[in-house]
Design an enzyme around this catalytic site. Structure first.
Site, PDB file in Angstrom:
ATOM      1  N   HIS A 174      43.202  43.706  47.466  1.00 52.37           N
ATOM      2  CA  HIS A 174      44.236  43.036  46.673  1.00 52.37           C
ATOM      3  C   HIS A 174      45.572  43.765  46.740  1.00 52.37           C
ATOM      4  O   HIS A 174      46.616  43.175  46.444  1.00 52.37           O
ATOM      5  CB  HIS A 174      43.779  42.844  45.219  1.00 52.37           C
ATOM      6  CG  HIS A 174      43.892  44.039  44.346  1.00 52.37           C
ATOM      7  ND1 HIS A 174      42.834  44.866  44.049  1.00 52.37           N
ATOM      8  CD2 HIS A 174      44.953  44.552  43.672  1.00 52.37           C
ATOM      9  CE1 HIS A 174      43.230  45.828  43.241  1.00 52.37           C
ATOM     10  NE2 HIS A 174      44.513  45.659  42.995  1.00 52.37           N
ATOM     11  N   ASP A 230      36.553  43.152  47.311  1.00 50.59           N
ATOM     12  CA  ASP A 230      37.905  43.717  47.240  1.00 50.59           C
ATOM     13  C   ASP A 230      37.944  45.079  47.939  1.00 50.59           C
ATOM     14  O   ASP A 230      37.957  46.127  47.293  1.00 50.59           O
ATOM     15  CB  ASP A 230      38.324  43.844  45.768  1.00 50.59           C
ATOM     16  CG  ASP A 230      39.795  44.168  45.603  1.00 50.59           C
ATOM     17  OD1 ASP A 230      40.534  44.118  46.608  1.00 50.59           O
ATOM     18  OD2 ASP A 230      40.200  44.484  44.463  1.00 50.59           O
ATOM     19  N   SER A 283      45.135  50.877  41.277  1.00 51.98           N
ATOM     20  CA  SER A 283      44.411  50.027  42.222  1.00 51.98           C
ATOM     21  C   SER A 283      44.229  50.710  43.572  1.00 51.98           C
ATOM     22  O   SER A 283      45.137  51.365  44.090  1.00 51.98           O
ATOM     23  CB  SER A 283      45.165  48.717  42.439  1.00 51.98           C
ATOM     24  OG  SER A 283      45.102  47.908  41.291  1.00 51.98           O
TER      25      SER A 283
END
EC number: 3.4.21.-
Length: 375
Positions: free
Chosen positions: A146, A213, A321
């Site tokens: 992502h 992901d 992230s």
């Protein structure tokens, strides 16, 4: 050159009827003709060999290479091939400061030498550090898919991967090296160009749940290791491959996450921290996690995820992230997960963060790491 149809058939037949290689080799270590470590497995279990067999055109060298990969036969006469496998480097996952039980503290310099920072170039050519990543070998880095899709939506493109970054303020201006008290060598951040990045082909977002992901990033040059730069171990060894990562509800399982994410809870907290932070997180019940992030239909939280945290103000947040979720086994750090998603407001009591479960993707990672480089 040969046509795919005839050569693939010939090779498959050759592999299947090769019964003179010896029995009892299945799942044992082996070495490919190129000197790469591997495991002796069935043809159908080796993505690398299957990719070769699917090639549109074969050269004679392809035939010779596949013949050289044979490592034995099964009792039924089926062929076994030496499938290249990722092997951790001897000194991966060093525990420089021991395993500390903490929450939300600054890291020590060099504490997690595999931490990397993804740098993206905006339309105005300005460079932004936007996601964390983990160095797993001299050429490969792992992060979240992502991070790339979000960057693409803003018109950004990957610029480089930075290692030996610790505190942005230590490198103000153009200084790439800084002598730090107590160390014989300076800490020198360094940027590496990206040769290719491979996003998982089935990555998608379903009602806020990120599925598959993960992205594999190959660097254009080998990373130089030192006290501040070293790889983390992947769960490939016999003593770690069977650990119940992502499936156990045991609250005693303890992870550590690290990143430059926001240290403030709340939806509005979207910035990054100058200082690399770390936080201790415990495993969170998977069934409760599924209900919290329930999707109306399709794939939701499952085997490809690890849920951890759920204590107020102890969470990964915006900017973390792609960074690592780590577990220490026998004093060595292993990459258990990749920071993926969570509740819009970080650090909410009773709501965990969700991480990509690395052990679930080892087959895909090995296949992509060796794609096209051994033939």
């Amino acid at each position: 050159m040969y046509s795919r149809r005839y050569v693939a058939c010939g090779l498959l037949c050759l592999l299947v009827i090769a019964i003179d290689q010896g029995h009892g080799q299945e799942h044992k270590p082996c070495t490919t003709p190129n000197g790469t470590a591997g495991r002796c497995v069935r043809v159908r279990e080796c993505g690398y060999v299957l990719d070769l067999l699917r090639k549109d055109l074969f050269a004679h060298s392809d035939t010779v290479h596949l013949e050289g990969l044979q490592c034995g036969t099964r009792p039924d006469g089926g062929a076994l091939v030496c499938c290249p496998a990722f092997v951790n480097e001897p000194n991966c996952g060093p525990s420089v400061f021991g395993v500390r039980i903490i929450g939300g503290n600054d890291t020590e310099l060099g504490e997690f030498p595999w931490m990397a920072l993804l740098r993206f170039q905006a339309r105005n050519r300005k460079i932004h550090g936007n996601c964390g990543a983990s160095l797993v070998s001299k050429r490969f880095v792992l992060s979240a898919a992502h991070c790339f899709t979000a960057a693409k939506s803003k018109g950004w493109k990957i610029h480089s991967v930075r290692v030996a970054e610790w505190n942005f303020m230590n490198h103000r201006g153009s200084k790439d090296c800084k002598q730090v008290k107590g160390y014989d060598v300076p800490i020198c951040r360094k940027d590496y160009d990206v040769a290719r990045f491979v996003q998982h082909p089935e990555y998608r977002v379903n009602a806020g749940v990120h599925v598959n992901d993960i992205v594999l990033i190959e660097l254009a040059a080998d990373v130089e290791y030192n006290v501040f730069v070293a790889p983390i171990c992947l769960p490939v060894s016999n003593d770690t491959a069977q650990l119940p990562w992502g499936s156990s509800d045991d609250p005693e399982i303890e992870y550590t996450a690290a990143g430059w994410g926001s240290t403030e809870s709340g939806k509005e907290s979207t910035g990054m921290s100058y200082q690399l932070k770390q936080i201790n997180l415990r495993a969170f019940n998977k069934e409760r996690c599924k209900k919290l992030f329930q999707v109306p239909s399709g794939v939701g939280v499952g085997l490809g995820h690890i849920c951890a945290g759920g204590i107020r103000d102890e969470d990964t947040c915006h900017g973390d992230s792609g960074g690592p979720l780590m577990e220490a086994v026998g004093g060595v750090w292993y990459l258990a997960g990749i920071t993926s998603f969570g509740w819009p407001r970080c650090g909410r009591d009773g709501v965990p963060g969700v991480y990509t479960n690395i052990s679930h993707y080892m087959g895909w990672l090995e296949r992509e790491m060796f794609r096209g480089i051994l033939a």
